[in-house]
Design an enzyme around this catalytic site. Structure first.
Site, PDB file in Angstrom:
ATOM      1  N   ASP A 177       0.813  -1.226   0.000  1.00  0.00           N
ATOM      2  CA  ASP A 177       0.000   0.000   0.000  1.00  0.00           C
ATOM      3  C   ASP A 177       0.848   1.278   0.000  1.00  0.00           C
ATOM      4  O   ASP A 177       0.636   2.175   0.838  1.00  0.00           O
ATOM      5  CB  ASP A 177      -0.915   0.030   1.243  1.00  0.00           C
ATOM      6  CG  ASP A 177      -1.687  -1.256   1.454  1.00  0.00           C
ATOM      7  OD1 ASP A 177      -2.124  -1.851   0.464  1.00  0.00           O
ATOM      8  OD2 ASP A 177      -1.866  -1.660   2.630  1.00  0.00           O
ATOM      9  N   GLU A 181     -11.564  -0.373  -3.369  1.00  0.00           N
ATOM     10  CA  GLU A 181     -10.736   0.194  -2.288  1.00  0.00           C
ATOM     11  C   GLU A 181      -9.542   0.908  -2.923  1.00  0.00           C
ATOM     12  O   GLU A 181      -9.412   0.990  -4.141  1.00  0.00           O
ATOM     13  CB  GLU A 181     -10.232  -0.915  -1.357  1.00  0.00           C
ATOM     14  CG  GLU A 181      -9.316  -1.905  -2.060  1.00  0.00           C
ATOM     15  CD  GLU A 181      -8.824  -3.043  -1.181  1.00  0.00           C
ATOM     16  OE1 GLU A 181      -9.317  -3.233  -0.069  1.00  0.00           O
ATOM     17  OE2 GLU A 181      -7.919  -3.763  -1.648  1.00  0.00           O
TER      18      GLU A 181
HETATM   19  O1  FUB Z   1      -3.174  -3.519   3.604  1.00  0.00           O
HETATM   20  C1  FUB Z   1      -4.471  -3.841   4.006  1.00  0.00           C
HETATM   21  C2  FUB Z   1      -5.462  -3.574   2.917  1.00  0.00           C
HETATM   22  O2  FUB Z   1      -5.162  -4.363   1.785  1.00  0.00           O
HETATM   23  C3  FUB Z   1      -5.451  -2.170   2.400  1.00  0.00           C
HETATM   24  O3  FUB Z   1      -6.063  -1.244   3.228  1.00  0.00           O
HETATM   25  C4  FUB Z   1      -6.143  -2.378   1.099  1.00  0.00           C
HETATM   26  O4  FUB Z   1      -6.080  -1.307   0.224  1.00  0.00           O
HETATM   27  C5  FUB Z   1      -5.460  -3.624   0.594  1.00  0.00           C
HETATM   28  O5  FUB Z   1      -4.259  -3.312  -0.042  1.00  0.00           O
END
Ligand code: FUB
Length: 346
Positions: free
Chosen positions: A40, A249
Site C-alpha cells: 500500500d 478500495e
Molecule cells: O493492507 C491492508 C489492505 O489491503 C489495504 O487497506 C487495502 O487497500 C489492501 O491493499
C-alpha cells in the site's frame, strides 16, 4: 526467415516488460524493500525527495478470511529515495499501534500530507470495538516519529485514506473500501455490523468511495463526507454488479493539466481503474483500467510526479508468494498525448 522473425518476436516479448507510447520498457521493477514486507505505498515528494508511506506486513499467524483478518499489521515505517532508481532508506518505526490509545488492531494503508511546517500521517486502524476509524499523527519531520492524536478523526470510518492538496491549497481526503474495509456497513450513514457482505443489488448503483475537505488544521473534517460518484460515458452510475469497473478500495487522486484523476482498485477483479473530472468532488467519468492484475490478491497504488516524470508505486507478492506478505515496487506511468493512462502489464 520465419524462424528468425519468430525468434526476434520471442526475444522482444521477453525483453519488454511493458509497451508505452509504442516504446518497449525493459526494466522489470524490483521490490524496493527486501528486509521487511511492505504494501500500500503512498508516495509523496517533500523537499525534492520521495517519501513512501506503506503498510508494514507481518506474519501474525491469523487465518485468512474475507474480512482481511490476516492483515494484522502493528506499525508503520517511512522510506525515502533521492532518486527513482536510487537507494531506499528505511527511517525506522514512525508510529506503533501501542502509541495509539484508542487503537484495537490492524493498522492498514496509510497516507501523509504536509502543511505549514507539519507532516501529517493518516492511518486506518480498528478501534477497540473492531470498527475501522481514521487516525492522524503529526511530526516536524517527514520520516517521523509521529505523535498520534488521542482520538480518531471525528466522523471518520472505513479505510485507505488518500490525502490530496489541490493547487489552491485546499486539502481533501478520499477514502473507503468494501468487504473488510467496512464501507458497506455505513451504507445508511450509521454503522451496521450486520452488513458484512451486503453490497447492494447488482443493478443498483455501486457503493461509492468518499471525499471530504479537511479543516485548515488538517486534524478534522471540514464537512460531512460526500460520495465519489463514478459515471459511465452516458452519465449512468456504475452498478454494484459491475465488478470489472466499480470502486472497491485503494483510492488515489492526482491532478494533470487541470483534470482530476481518481484511481482505485477494483478488488475482486484485481484491476487498477480510473475516472476523471473537472472538480475534486466529481462526478468522475469512468475512463478504463490502467493496470492488469499483479501476483497476489490485489494491488494498492499511488501516483506521483518527480523531476518531470510520473511514477506509480504499487505492490505485489513477488518475494513471498503469500497474499498478506507483500512488497512495494515503482515504475514509470506513461500517458497518451490526450492525457489518458497507458495500460501497465505487470
Ligand atoms: O493492507 C491492508 C489492505 O489491503 C489495504 O487497506 C487495502 O487497500 C489492501 O491493499
Amino acid at each position: 526467415m520465419f524462424t528468425s522473425t519468430k525468434s526476434i518476436l520471442v526475444a522482444v516479448a521477453l525483453i519488454c516488460v511493458g509497451i508505452s507510447n509504442g516504446i518497449c520498457q525493459t526494466t522489470k521493477p524490483k521490490p524496493l524493500v527486501t528486509d521487511l514486507y511492505t504494501a500500500d505505498p503512498s508516495a509523496h515528494v517533500f523537499n525534492g525527495k520521495i517519501y513512501i508511506y506503506p503498510s508494514h506486513d507481518i506474519e501474525a499467524n491469523v487465518p485468512e478470511d474475507d474480512e482481511g483478518g490476516h492483515f494484522n499489521m502493528r506499525d508503520y515505517h517511512v522510506y525515502s529515495m533521492d532518486n527513482i532508481n536510487g537507494k531506499v532508506t528505511d527511517h525506522g518505526v514512525a508510529l506503533d499501534i501501542k502509541d495509539v490509545p484508542w487503537a484495537g488492531r490492524q493498522m492498514w494503508a496509510p497516507d501523509a500530507a504536509y502543511k505549514n511546517g507539519t507532516y501529517y500521517l493518516y492511518f486506518p486502524v480498528k478501534d477497540k470495538n473492531d470498527v475501522f476509524r481514521m487516525g492522524v499523527a503529526t511530526s516536524k519531520s517527514p520520516t517521523g516519529p509521529f505523535k498520534a492524536q488521542p482520538a480518531p478523526i471525528p466522523g471518520s470510518y472505513s479505510i485507505d485514506p488518500a490525502v490530496f492538496t489541490d493547487t489552491d491549497g485546499t486539502t481533501y481526503m478520499y477514502f473507503g473500501g468494501i468487504w473488510g474495509g467496512q464501507l458497506q456497513r455505513w451504507a445508511t450513514g450509521k454503522y451496521n455490523k450486520a452488513l458484512k457482505t451486503d453490497l447492494g443489488k447488482d443493478n443498483e448503483p455501486a457503493l461509492s468511495a468518499k471525499v471530504v475537505r479537511m479543516n485548515k488544521n488538517m486534524l478534522t473534517f471540514d464537512e460531512p463526507a460526500k460520495d465519489v460518484k463514478i459515471i459511465d460515458k452516458n452519465g449512468k452510475p456504475l452498478l454494484a454488479g459491475d465488478h470489472d469497473r466499480r470502486f472497491f478500495e485503494g483510492a488515489w487522486m492526482h491532478k494533470y493539466k487541470g483534470k482530476y484523476y481518481f484511481s482505485y482498485s477494483t478488488g475482486d477483479t484485481h484491476f487498477l481503474a480510473y475516472a476523471t473530472s473537472n472538480s475534486p468532488y466529481g462526478p468522475f467519468t469512468y475512463q478504463g483500467t490502467f493496470m492488469k492484475p499483479v501476483t497476489g490478491w490485489t494491488t494498492h497504488h499511488s501516483i506521483v510526479e518527480f523531476k518531470g516524470k510520473w511514477y506509480i508505486f504499487y505492490h505485489d507478492v513477488e518475494r513471498s508468494g503469500k497474499t498478506h506478505l507483500r512488497n512495494i515496487k515503482v515504475r514509470e506511468l506513461m500517458r497518451k498525448p490526450d492525457g489518458s493512462l497507458e495500460m501497465i502489464t505487470p
